[in-house]
Design a protein around this motif. Structure first.
Motif, short mmCIF file in Angstrom:
data_model
loop_
_atom_site.label_atom_id
_atom_site.label_comp_id
_atom_site.label_asym_id
_atom_site.label_seq_id
_atom_site.Cartn_x
_atom_site.Cartn_y
_atom_site.Cartn_z
N CYS A 1 -4.10 9.99 -5.75
CA CYS A 1 -4.64 9.49 -7.02
C CYS A 1 -4.65 7.96 -7.10
CB CYS A 1 -3.88 10.08 -8.20
SG CYS A 1 -2.15 9.59 -8.24
N GLN A 2 -4.10 7.28 -6.15
CA GLN A 2 -4.06 5.82 -6.07
C GLN A 2 -3.28 5.19 -7.23
OE1 GLN A 2 -5.08 4.31 -3.35
NE2 GLN A 2 -5.78 6.27 -2.54
N LYS A 3 -2.32 5.90 -7.80
CA LYS A 3 -1.46 5.34 -8.84
C LYS A 3 -0.13 4.93 -8.21
CE LYS A 3 -3.34 7.83 -12.76
NZ LYS A 3 -3.03 8.76 -13.85
N GLU A 4 0.58 4.05 -8.91
CA GLU A 4 1.85 3.57 -8.39
C GLU A 4 2.90 4.67 -8.48
OE1 GLU A 4 5.11 0.27 -9.63
OE2 GLU A 4 3.02 -0.36 -9.69
N LYS B 1 0.81 -1.22 0.00
CA LYS B 1 0.00 0.00 0.00
C LYS B 1 0.85 1.27 0.00
CE LYS B 1 -4.21 -1.56 2.22
NZ LYS B 1 -5.10 -1.34 3.35
N ASP B 2 2.07 1.20 0.56
CA ASP B 2 2.94 2.38 0.62
C ASP B 2 3.39 2.82 -0.77
OD1 ASP B 2 2.76 2.40 3.35
OD2 ASP B 2 4.56 1.15 3.62
#
Length: 172
Positions: free
Chosen positions: A113-116, A106-107
């Motif tokens: 924006c919940q992007k990598e 999750k980190d």
């Protein structure tokens, strides 16, 4: 004075001497005013003469007279010492480590924006001191006093046991 000179010739000679002295005095006064202005600055922007050509001629005379008596100058030469790189030498004694923190799970996702997220840079970190331990300060025997317990005990011992007066304690 010669005996053959008449009174008119003597008066004429004295008048020319007086005129020459008056002219020299005026030049000296101008020189004093010029040097005073150079030393303290210009307070009033007034010319001494209305005719500028006469003013410039008098200035040239003053400057040429000043060149007759040159000002002695002394040249001082010295070498400034360079600052030694003490801090750099001290820091070279420590080894630098490359610390790489890798995010997982999750980190690794951006909270907005919940992007990598991806790595944007790295730098080496020098680990100089691991931990600074601060010792506790002992409580003062007398409130708001500069004296430690040993100083107070020594003073009391000299005062009451050895009978040393205060002025002699100050000299110690």
């Amino acid at each position: 004075m010669r005996k053959t000179e008449t009174k008119d010739e003597i008066i004429q000679g004295l008048m020319t001497t007086i005129n020459n002295l008056n002219e020299e005095i005026s030049l000296l006064r101008e020189q004093v005013a010029y040097l005073t202005q150079k030393l303290y600055g210009n307070h009033q922007n007034k010319l001494l003469y209305q005719d500028k050509s006469v003013y410039l001629m008098k200035r040239i005379l003053i400057v040429t007279k000043m060149r007759i008596f040159p000002v002695e100058t002394e040249e001082i030469t010295y070498h400034r010492r360079k600052h030694k790189a003490k801090r750099a030498d001290i820091l070279e004694a420590f080894t630098s480590e490359k610390v790489h923190h890798q995010l997982t799970g999750k980190d690794l996702l951006c909270p907005d924006c919940q992007k990598e997220m991806k790595e944007i840079g790295s730098w080496s970190v020098r680990q100089e001191l691991l931990k600074i331990v601060k010792a506790p300060v002992p409580k003062a025997p007398l409130a708001h006093s500069y004296g430690s317990a040993s100083i107070i005990a020594h003073t009391l011992y000299q005062k009451y046991e050895l009978k040393v007066p205060a002025y002699r304690q100050e000299n110690d």
